[in-house]
Motif scaffolding. Structure first.
Motif, PDB file in Angstrom:
ATOM      1  N   HIS A  49       0.879  -1.167   0.000  1.00  0.00           N
ATOM      2  CA  HIS A  49       0.000   0.000   0.000  1.00  0.00           C
ATOM      3  C   HIS A  49       0.914   1.214   0.000  1.00  0.00           C
ATOM      4  O   HIS A  49       1.611   1.472   0.973  1.00  0.00           O
ATOM      5  CB  HIS A  49      -0.932  -0.016   1.211  1.00  0.00           C
ATOM      6  N   SER A  50       0.938   1.939  -1.092  1.00  0.00           N
ATOM      7  CA  SER A  50       1.969   2.937  -1.358  1.00  0.00           C
ATOM      8  C   SER A  50       1.939   4.143  -0.427  1.00  0.00           C
ATOM      9  O   SER A  50       0.888   4.640  -0.037  1.00  0.00           O
ATOM     10  CB  SER A  50       1.867   3.411  -2.808  1.00  0.00           C
ATOM     11  N   LEU A  51       3.145   4.575  -0.102  1.00  0.00           N
ATOM     12  CA  LEU A  51       3.362   5.847   0.573  1.00  0.00           C
ATOM     13  C   LEU A  51       3.375   6.940  -0.491  1.00  0.00           C
ATOM     14  O   LEU A  51       3.532   6.648  -1.683  1.00  0.00           O
ATOM     15  CB  LEU A  51       4.703   5.810   1.314  1.00  0.00           C
ATOM     16  N   GLU A  98      -0.901   2.472   5.611  1.00  0.00           N
ATOM     17  CA  GLU A  98      -2.167   1.794   5.829  1.00  0.00           C
ATOM     18  C   GLU A  98      -1.946   0.289   5.720  1.00  0.00           C
ATOM     19  O   GLU A  98      -1.372  -0.188   4.736  1.00  0.00           O
ATOM     20  CB  GLU A  98      -3.209   2.262   4.815  1.00  0.00           C
ATOM     21  N   GLU A  99      -2.380  -0.423   6.757  1.00  0.00           N
ATOM     22  CA  GLU A  99      -2.182  -1.866   6.828  1.00  0.00           C
ATOM     23  C   GLU A  99      -3.518  -2.569   7.045  1.00  0.00           C
ATOM     24  O   GLU A  99      -4.441  -1.987   7.620  1.00  0.00           O
ATOM     25  CB  GLU A  99      -1.252  -2.220   7.999  1.00  0.00           C
ATOM     26  N   PRO A 100      -3.608  -3.827   6.621  1.00  0.00           N
ATOM     27  CA  PRO A 100      -4.848  -4.578   6.839  1.00  0.00           C
ATOM     28  C   PRO A 100      -5.029  -4.920   8.317  1.00  0.00           C
ATOM     29  O   PRO A 100      -4.061  -5.092   9.049  1.00  0.00           O
ATOM     30  CB  PRO A 100      -4.664  -5.844   5.995  1.00  0.00           C
ATOM     31  N   THR A 101      -6.278  -5.008   8.717  1.00  0.00           N
ATOM     32  CA  THR A 101      -6.597  -5.401  10.091  1.00  0.00           C
ATOM     33  C   THR A 101      -7.062  -6.851  10.093  1.00  0.00           C
ATOM     34  O   THR A 101      -7.303  -7.440   9.045  1.00  0.00           O
ATOM     35  CB  THR A 101      -7.720  -4.512  10.669  1.00  0.00           C
ATOM     36  N   GLY A 102      -7.207  -7.406  11.276  1.00  0.00           N
ATOM     37  CA  GLY A 102      -7.700  -8.769  11.408  1.00  0.00           C
ATOM     38  C   GLY A 102      -6.603  -9.733  11.808  1.00  0.00           C
ATOM     39  O   GLY A 102      -5.450  -9.358  12.005  1.00  0.00           O
ATOM     40  N   GLU A 103      -6.998 -10.987  11.939  1.00  0.00           N
ATOM     41  CA  GLU A 103      -6.069 -12.030  12.384  1.00  0.00           C
ATOM     42  C   GLU A 103      -5.880 -13.120  11.338  1.00  0.00           C
ATOM     43  O   GLU A 103      -5.195 -14.107  11.588  1.00  0.00           O
ATOM     44  CB  GLU A 103      -6.586 -12.653  13.695  1.00  0.00           C
ATOM     45  N   ASN A 104      -6.478 -12.963  10.166  1.00  0.00           N
ATOM     46  CA  ASN A 104      -6.449 -14.018   9.154  1.00  0.00           C
ATOM     47  C   ASN A 104      -5.190 -13.919   8.284  1.00  0.00           C
ATOM     48  O   ASN A 104      -5.240 -13.649   7.095  1.00  0.00           O
ATOM     49  CB  ASN A 104      -7.716 -13.991   8.302  1.00  0.00           C
ATOM     50  N   THR A 105      -4.030 -14.157   8.924  1.00  0.00           N
ATOM     51  CA  THR A 105      -2.767 -14.097   8.195  1.00  0.00           C
ATOM     52  C   THR A 105      -2.654 -15.275   7.228  1.00  0.00           C
ATOM     53  O   THR A 105      -3.280 -16.317   7.412  1.00  0.00           O
ATOM     54  CB  THR A 105      -1.568 -14.094   9.157  1.00  0.00           C
ATOM     55  N   VAL A 106      -1.837 -15.060   6.209  1.00  0.00           N
ATOM     56  CA  VAL A 106      -1.651 -16.042   5.143  1.00  0.00           C
ATOM     57  C   VAL A 106      -0.177 -16.421   5.099  1.00  0.00           C
ATOM     58  O   VAL A 106       0.699 -15.574   5.291  1.00  0.00           O
ATOM     59  CB  VAL A 106      -2.092 -15.420   3.792  1.00  0.00           C
ATOM     60  N   SER A 107       0.097 -17.664   4.811  1.00  0.00           N
ATOM     61  CA  SER A 107       1.472 -18.145   4.692  1.00  0.00           C
ATOM     62  C   SER A 107       2.114 -17.591   3.417  1.00  0.00           C
ATOM     63  O   SER A 107       1.463 -17.536   2.369  1.00  0.00           O
ATOM     64  CB  SER A 107       1.467 -19.671   4.652  1.00  0.00           C
TER      65      SER A 107
END
Length: 181
Positions: A49-51, A98-107
């Motif tokens: 997510h670009s700066l 800006e970063e994603p929220t939640g706990e559903n991380t992906v390998s």
């Protein structure tokens, strides 16, 4: 040229870009990416997510979201974790990104293509980041195709590489397409 000298030079050049130049460059760079076999064949793509000083990914994410499964990194200590991209589920995180929220991380093994931000790239795939090593640690854990994207002036003759630096498989600028491996 040393890494910090390259960083200073590129930062000065990025600061001179007008918003219209930034948008035009992003359009050209991502049009090139869209025409690669790596992009066309990939379903699971890790973006950034670009700066404001990076090649903007926002339009590209909106254009392809739903047709491709996008993911974004989130800083967790000294590492990056990968989460699904949902525009409505972003919040300001580390380094004002800006970063994603939640706990559903992906390998990282699930990712087929990684679009990697950088300060500079050279013609043999070396990448210069901001100096914290987040992407090198993440990229070392995946076999995904790694694509560095940047403004044309971010593609330089040579970048000093260290053993832990992870090379790009492709580097794309407005007029440049380098396929390393």
């Amino acid at each position: 040229m040393e890494k910090n000298e390259i960083r200073r030079k590129i930062k000065a050049m990025r600061n001179l870009l007008l918003e219209t130049e930034k948008q035009s460059a992003a359009d050209e760079i991502f049009a090139r990416l869209e025409n690669t076999a790596a992009f066309l064949l990939a379903d699971h793509i890790l973006m950034y997510h670009s700066l404001p000083d990076e090649v903007s990914t926002r339009g590209f994410l909106r254009k392809w979201n739903g047709r491709k499964k996008f993911y974004l990194p989130r800083v967790n200590g000294v590492n990056l974790e990968i989460l699904p991209y949902e525009e409505s589920r972003l919040e300001l995180g580390s380094f004002h990104i800006e970063e994603p929220t939640g706990e559903n991380t992906v390998s990282p093994e699930e990712i087929e293509l990684v679009v990697v931000p950088g300060v500079a790239y050279d013609r043999i795939g070396n990448r210069l980041g901001r100096g914290k090593g987040f992407y090198d640690r993440l990229l070392a854990t995946t076999h995904a195709t790694k694509v560095g994207v940047g403004y044309e002036f971010q593609i330089v003759d040579s970048i000093p590489a260290e053993p832990h630096d992870v090379k790009m498989d492709m580097v794309i600028g407005q007029q440049t397409f380098i396929h390393i491996r």
